[in-house]
Design a protein around this motif. Sequence first.
Motif, mmCIF file in Angstrom:
data_model
loop_
_atom_site.group_PDB
_atom_site.id
_atom_site.type_symbol
_atom_site.label_atom_id
_atom_site.label_comp_id
_atom_site.label_asym_id
_atom_site.label_seq_id
_atom_site.Cartn_x
_atom_site.Cartn_y
_atom_site.Cartn_z
ATOM 1 N N TYR A 1 -61.130 9.186 74.304
ATOM 2 C CA TYR A 1 -59.387 9.564 74.216
ATOM 3 C C TYR A 1 -58.979 8.272 73.636
ATOM 4 O O TYR A 1 -58.840 7.413 74.562
ATOM 5 C CB TYR A 1 -58.919 10.552 74.815
ATOM 6 N N ILE A 2 -57.801 8.467 72.625
ATOM 7 C CA ILE A 2 -56.952 7.455 72.615
ATOM 8 C C ILE A 2 -55.816 7.478 72.741
ATOM 9 O O ILE A 2 -55.022 8.531 72.397
ATOM 10 C CB ILE A 2 -57.293 7.520 70.988
ATOM 11 N N TYR A 3 -54.564 6.902 73.110
ATOM 12 C CA TYR A 3 -52.924 6.694 73.486
ATOM 13 C C TYR A 3 -52.785 5.215 72.434
ATOM 14 O O TYR A 3 -53.366 4.578 72.842
ATOM 15 C CB TYR A 3 -53.104 6.520 74.772
ATOM 16 N N ASP A 4 -51.990 5.872 71.995
ATOM 17 C CA ASP A 4 -51.526 4.986 70.815
ATOM 18 C C ASP A 4 -49.817 4.541 71.272
ATOM 19 O O ASP A 4 -49.101 5.878 71.514
ATOM 20 C CB ASP A 4 -51.439 5.701 69.297
ATOM 21 N N GLU A 5 -49.246 3.801 71.520
ATOM 22 C CA GLU A 5 -48.406 3.544 72.318
ATOM 23 C C GLU A 5 -47.645 3.971 71.500
ATOM 24 O O GLU A 5 -45.842 4.493 71.620
ATOM 25 C CB GLU A 5 -47.838 1.886 72.767
ATOM 26 N N ALA A 6 -47.699 4.032 69.942
ATOM 27 C CA ALA A 6 -46.511 4.070 68.946
ATOM 28 C C ALA A 6 -46.304 5.170 69.179
ATOM 29 O O ALA A 6 -44.799 6.286 68.894
ATOM 30 C CB ALA A 6 -46.601 3.843 67.738
ATOM 31 N N GLU A 7 -47.211 6.503 69.230
ATOM 32 C CA GLU A 7 -47.467 7.863 69.009
ATOM 33 C C GLU A 7 -46.353 8.669 70.149
ATOM 34 O O GLU A 7 -45.919 9.959 70.563
ATOM 35 C CB GLU A 7 -48.328 8.164 68.336
ATOM 36 N N GLY A 8 -47.270 7.873 71.701
ATOM 37 C CA GLY A 8 -46.736 8.020 72.634
ATOM 38 C C GLY A 8 -48.065 9.796 72.659
ATOM 39 O O GLY A 8 -48.898 9.991 72.029
ATOM 40 N N ASP A 9 -48.027 10.601 73.675
ATOM 41 C CA ASP A 9 -48.536 11.842 74.070
ATOM 42 C C ASP A 9 -47.472 13.156 74.670
ATOM 43 O O ASP A 9 -47.556 12.949 76.088
ATOM 44 C CB ASP A 9 -49.887 11.793 74.803
ATOM 45 N N GLU A 10 -46.811 13.495 73.287
ATOM 46 C CA GLU A 10 -45.600 14.449 74.315
ATOM 47 C C GLU A 10 -46.064 15.170 74.900
ATOM 48 O O GLU A 10 -45.610 15.568 76.141
ATOM 49 C CB GLU A 10 -44.901 15.320 72.992
ATOM 50 N N SER A 11 -47.353 15.966 74.667
ATOM 51 C CA SER A 11 -48.563 16.812 76.038
ATOM 52 C C SER A 11 -47.975 16.045 77.479
ATOM 53 O O SER A 11 -48.083 17.355 77.715
ATOM 54 C CB SER A 11 -49.095 17.453 75.338
ATOM 55 N N GLU A 12 -47.961 14.666 76.646
ATOM 56 C CA GLU A 12 -48.662 14.645 78.651
ATOM 57 C C GLU A 12 -47.025 14.189 79.179
ATOM 58 O O GLU A 12 -46.997 13.055 79.835
ATOM 59 C CB GLU A 12 -49.091 13.608 78.194
ATOM 60 N N CYS B 1 -56.742 10.687 81.922
ATOM 61 C CA CYS B 1 -57.080 10.999 80.525
ATOM 62 C C CYS B 1 -56.830 12.774 80.732
ATOM 63 O O CYS B 1 -57.294 13.451 81.790
ATOM 64 C CB CYS B 1 -58.322 10.135 80.623
ATOM 65 N N PRO B 2 -56.095 12.868 80.120
ATOM 66 C CA PRO B 2 -55.946 14.265 79.894
ATOM 67 C C PRO B 2 -57.006 14.683 79.153
ATOM 68 O O PRO B 2 -56.672 16.490 79.910
ATOM 69 C CB PRO B 2 -54.485 14.157 78.812
ATOM 70 N N LEU B 3 -57.810 14.811 78.590
ATOM 71 C CA LEU B 3 -59.118 15.024 78.637
ATOM 72 C C LEU B 3 -60.296 14.894 79.201
ATOM 73 O O LEU B 3 -60.797 16.136 79.831
ATOM 74 C CB LEU B 3 -59.775 15.114 77.102
ATOM 75 N N CYS B 4 -60.693 14.259 80.390
ATOM 76 C CA CYS B 4 -61.320 14.037 81.296
ATOM 77 C C CYS B 4 -61.451 13.680 82.008
ATOM 78 O O CYS B 4 -62.905 13.997 83.546
ATOM 79 C CB CYS B 4 -62.867 13.387 80.108
ATOM 80 N N SER C 1 -57.404 3.024 84.689
ATOM 81 C CA SER C 1 -57.688 1.669 85.079
ATOM 82 C C SER C 1 -59.071 1.667 83.794
ATOM 83 O O SER C 1 -60.020 0.912 83.813
ATOM 84 C CB SER C 1 -58.387 1.762 86.575
ATOM 85 N N ASP C 2 -59.475 2.800 84.123
ATOM 86 C CA ASP C 2 -61.509 1.934 83.154
ATOM 87 C C ASP C 2 -60.565 2.138 81.444
ATOM 88 O O ASP C 2 -61.561 3.615 81.056
ATOM 89 C CB ASP C 2 -61.732 4.080 83.697
ATOM 90 N N PHE C 3 -59.440 2.739 81.120
ATOM 91 C CA PHE C 3 -59.264 2.769 79.029
ATOM 92 C C PHE C 3 -59.438 1.017 78.536
ATOM 93 O O PHE C 3 -59.095 0.125 79.742
ATOM 94 C CB PHE C 3 -57.826 3.206 78.949
ATOM 95 N N ASP C 4 -60.012 1.248 77.649
ATOM 96 C CA ASP C 4 -59.679 -0.505 77.215
ATOM 97 C C ASP C 4 -59.124 -0.493 75.660
ATOM 98 O O ASP C 4 -58.901 0.600 75.411
ATOM 99 C CB ASP C 4 -60.714 -0.363 77.016
#
Length: 59
Positions: free
Chosen positions: A16-27, A44-47, A52-55
């Motif tokens: 799953y990708i989190y892009d600061e510019a796009e955000g995640d409206e569903s979250e 993570c909304p998917l799993c 802390s386990d994001f890079d």
Amino acid sequence: MAEEAFKTWQCRTCGYIYDEAEGDESEGLAPGTRWRDIPEDWVCPLCGTPKSDFDMIEM
């Protein structure tokens, strides 16, 4: 002083990708929400992998 560039973060488990510019409206994360401003207990909304386990990744 120039504004810090937006960054992108990826879940190590599912990709799953989190892009600061796009955000995640569903979250409930508006566009422009910085990674550091997301609560530490966010997962993570998917799993369900913890924040802390994001890079940070280069797109």
